[in-house]
Design a protein around this motif. Sequence first.
Motif, short mmCIF file in Angstrom:
data_model
loop_
_atom_site.label_atom_id
_atom_site.label_comp_id
_atom_site.label_asym_id
_atom_site.label_seq_id
_atom_site.Cartn_x
_atom_site.Cartn_y
_atom_site.Cartn_z
N ALA A 193 -19.15 8.88 -4.69
CA ALA A 193 -17.85 9.57 -4.11
C ALA A 193 -17.01 8.47 -3.62
O ALA A 193 -17.26 7.44 -3.07
N PRO A 194 -15.69 8.79 -4.13
CA PRO A 194 -14.43 7.99 -3.52
C PRO A 194 -14.26 8.12 -2.19
O PRO A 194 -14.16 9.65 -1.73
N VAL A 195 -13.87 7.29 -1.34
CA VAL A 195 -13.44 7.28 -0.12
C VAL A 195 -12.22 6.66 0.04
O VAL A 195 -11.74 5.60 -0.04
N VAL A 196 -11.27 7.72 0.33
CA VAL A 196 -9.97 7.37 0.29
C VAL A 196 -9.36 6.78 1.67
O VAL A 196 -9.69 7.10 2.67
N VAL A 197 -8.78 5.48 1.46
CA VAL A 197 -8.07 4.71 2.51
C VAL A 197 -6.74 5.01 2.24
O VAL A 197 -6.00 4.22 1.56
N PRO A 198 -6.13 5.87 2.96
CA PRO A 198 -4.44 5.89 2.96
C PRO A 198 -3.57 4.92 3.33
O PRO A 198 -4.04 4.23 4.41
N THR A 199 -2.64 4.61 2.56
CA THR A 199 -1.73 3.62 3.17
C THR A 199 -0.30 4.44 2.67
O THR A 199 -0.12 5.34 2.16
N ASP A 200 0.90 3.86 3.36
CA ASP A 200 2.03 4.35 3.36
C ASP A 200 3.07 2.95 3.13
O ASP A 200 2.97 2.08 3.35
N ASP A 201 4.48 3.66 2.96
CA ASP A 201 5.55 2.75 2.94
C ASP A 201 5.79 1.90 3.93
O ASP A 201 6.48 0.82 4.00
N SER A 202 5.13 2.50 5.28
CA SER A 202 5.55 1.71 6.32
C SER A 202 4.76 0.21 6.22
O SER A 202 5.18 -0.57 7.17
#
Length: 412
Positions: free
Chosen positions: A152-161
């Motif tokens: 199972a992939p466990v997504v670790v979100p990042t963004d442009d900030s």
Amino acid sequence: MATPAEQSQPTTPPSRVSARVGGISESATLAVDSKAKALRAAGRPVIGFGAGEPDFPTPAPIVEAAAAACSDPRNHRYSPAAGLPELREAIAKKTLRDSGVTVEPSRVLVTNGGKQAVYQAFATLLDPGDEVLLPAPYWTTYPEAITLAGAAPVVVPTDDSTGFLASVEQLEAARTPRTKVLLFNSPSNPTGAVYPPEQVKAIGEWALRHGIWVVTDEIYEHLVYGEARHSSILAEVPELAETCVVLNGVAKTYAMTGWRVGWMIGPQDVIKAATNLQSHLSSNVANVSQRAALEAVSGPLDAVAEMRAAFDRRRRTIVRMLSEIPGVTCPEPQGAFYAYPSVRELLGKEIRGVRPRTSTELAELVLDQAEVAVVPGEAFGTPGYFRLSYALGDEDLAEGVGRMAELLREAR
């Protein structure tokens, strides 16, 4: 014996495709590129920013080596499934030269492109129930390969900030007793983010401390710009050698996407197991392609420097042009050859009678109205963005972004 009522119940025919394979999504980047090519073939002047493919020809010495290999009878026969011994040795030397990491040739497996290396790494390491930490935005193939392996992939979100960089704190918050692998990609596809050496080291030490494997994709290692420097996680934390798999290939660095040569570097037992898998899956990589790759990794990096200079020029152009579009925010990529602008401010606004609510809908509008193909952020786990490859000619780049800008400026 079935009752009359049971006999009358409709039955669902069995699926013709296995649930495992039927659950795989089409590669979004290849789908966008294919659609752009089909529209061009139909006579529409579509400019495609979808494919991550250098527009340069493969350097002449590499092509000449392949041409010579065609006439050598040695290359007309099966060769070892793990790769030509001389190529494995050359990859080990190239890894020391470019990354400062010493590896034995026996720890190298030559694969049919970097994509096969991704699939085989996860197939070799993962069991059902395992979890993989997957920083987003991520390359479209990663979650599919993880899922296909039963994990199972466990997504670790990042963004442009944060410059699209995952922190140790984020990774730790996502870690569970089932976490087995961290997928690490720097320089990044799709964002062009490059992790600074101190952050690479901190992440590597965190993984080591918790017994987490690292699968690190370093295929864009030579495509960094300005003050950015690629830093291999194995160079920063050598103690990871027994719990780290390095993925790489010749496609991006040497403009060899069609030659299909990649590789895995890892612990002896992992490489042996992956070689066993490949022996049944595809056997050896085409020998002519291996000979071409041998010339590539053994030769100088002069042609690479020329391509990088062109990419750098295009990088600055595309960031400037995108940043001038109202409602578009474009961080400056430090590596690879992708821009990843935010288009969130444009969602819900009216553009030529349409109010796109998602970046997918906006990308469809851009293709239909401006005849420009981009990949929406949904493909990379982060809605609200576009990925544009700037690995295309300067004139097409300026024309394509110009068309898109003209359309998006109509947003109200």
